[in-house]
Design an enzyme around this catalytic site. Structure first.
Site, PDB file in Angstrom:
ATOM      1  CD  GLU A  60     -24.419 -37.716  14.383  1.00  0.00           C
ATOM      2  OE1 GLU A  60     -23.387 -37.591  15.033  1.00  0.00           O
ATOM      3  OE2 GLU A  60     -24.536 -38.526  13.447  1.00  0.00           O
ATOM      4  CG  ASP A  92     -17.153 -37.843  23.100  1.00  0.00           C
ATOM      5  OD1 ASP A  92     -18.071 -38.010  22.300  1.00  0.00           O
ATOM      6  OD2 ASP A  92     -15.996 -38.249  22.866  1.00  0.00           O
TER       7      ASP A  92
HETATM    8  N1  ADE Z   1     -18.226 -39.748  17.883  1.00  0.00           N
HETATM    9  C1  ADE Z   1     -18.460 -38.946  18.953  1.00  0.00           C
HETATM   10  N2  ADE Z   1     -17.626 -39.250  19.972  1.00  0.00           N
HETATM   11  C2  ADE Z   1     -16.840 -40.251  19.535  1.00  0.00           C
HETATM   12  C3  ADE Z   1     -15.804 -40.997  20.127  1.00  0.00           C
HETATM   13  N3  ADE Z   1     -15.417 -40.756  21.378  1.00  0.00           N
HETATM   14  N4  ADE Z   1     -15.221 -41.979  19.392  1.00  0.00           N
HETATM   15  C4  ADE Z   1     -15.618 -42.228  18.119  1.00  0.00           C
HETATM   16  N5  ADE Z   1     -16.610 -41.560  17.522  1.00  0.00           N
HETATM   17  C5  ADE Z   1     -17.218 -40.575  18.220  1.00  0.00           C
END
Ligand code: ADE
Length: 252
Positions: free
Chosen positions: A18, A208
């Site tokens: 990142e 996501d």
């Molecule tokens: N960072 C990126 N995706 C995530 C998720 N699904 N849960 C917690 N932190 C995250």
């Protein structure tokens, strides 16, 4: 730190992917200070004094890094950048979320305190610095110009849990319907900055949908996109600040 020194900007992220391109873009001569198992990269980034550090994952790691950043480097403002899982139906993979507030969704000291309330701080939603967030939002919009992705501003949830199953994501949406996304560090950075009176902002790219597919989407996004987005947006942000003149408060 001496009087009349420009306070550097603190830039934090949880994972190397990142923040990789930002560290690579520091001007030659940057110094690395190793404190508490973390590397703090101090130097000039796109014309501005900055300290960049990897927090590692989770609230305790993020809080410890932030406290060191504030106390040892005297940063005047803090930006946390990274990826997050989308919660709100309007938020898609590739979109950017700027936090207006951050809340620790796993804070629960009932019956002593209300659910989500930070004990003895008397608050649950910590407000991000409006001016800093506005500038980041403008930079994110310019960065995304011509792409299908969008920029959102709203509530970010933080907890010590990767949300990778539909049930947990659903429960968070029901409990906190205005939340845009979930991650694992933002509200911890916010709490430390709040306690030290330092302005903060959180910038998250959606990797996501916090569901059963989250792990695969997250890993692919992290490898291929995360650092490019963080660097692209912060490059625009820093260059604009230089063009606008000295934006940083002087140290007392
Ligand atoms: N960072 C990126 N995706 C995530 C998720 N699904 N849960 C917690 N932190 C995250």
């Amino acid at each position: 730190m001496k009087e009349n020194t420009i306070a550097p900007l603190g830039i934090l992220a949880a994972l190397a992917d990142e923040i990789r391109d930002l560290i690579a873009a520091l001007e030659p001569g940057a110094q690395v200070h190793r404190i508490g198992l973390r590397d703090f990269h101090q130097g000039i980034l796109h014309g501005q004094p900055c300290v960049i550090a990897l927090t590692r994952v989770g609230k305790a790691a993020a809080a410890a890094t932030t406290a060191t950043l504030l106390q040892r480097f005297g940063v005047g403002r803090v930006i946390f950048t990274g990826v997050a899982g989308g919660l709100h139906r309007d938020v898609r993979v590739g979109d950017i979320v700027i936090g207006s507030q951050a809340l620790q969704h796993d804070m629960d000291a009932r019956p002593l305190f209300a659910r989500h309330e930070l004990p003895l701080l008397g608050v649950d939603r910590l407000p991000a610095d409006p001016a800093l967030s506005e500038q980041l939002q403008a930079s994110a919009r310019r960065f995304l110009a011509g792409r299908a992705s969008r920029v959102h501003r709203g509530l970010i949830l933080t907890g010590d849990r990767f949300v990778g199953d539909a049930g947990t994501g659903h429960e968070l949406r029901e409990r906190l319907p205005d939340a845009l996304c979930v991650e694992m560090e933002g509200a911890a950075v916010a709490q430390v900055c709040h306690e030290f009176g330092v302005p903060w902002a959180v910038l998250r790219t959606i990797s996501d949908h916090a569901d059963a597919q989250a792990e695969q989407d997250f890993l692919r996004f992290l490898r291929e996109v995360a650092s490019v987005y963080s660097h692209g947006i912060l490059q625009d942000f820093l260059r604009r600040q230089v063009a606008a003149g000295d934006p940083y408060p002087m140290q007392q």
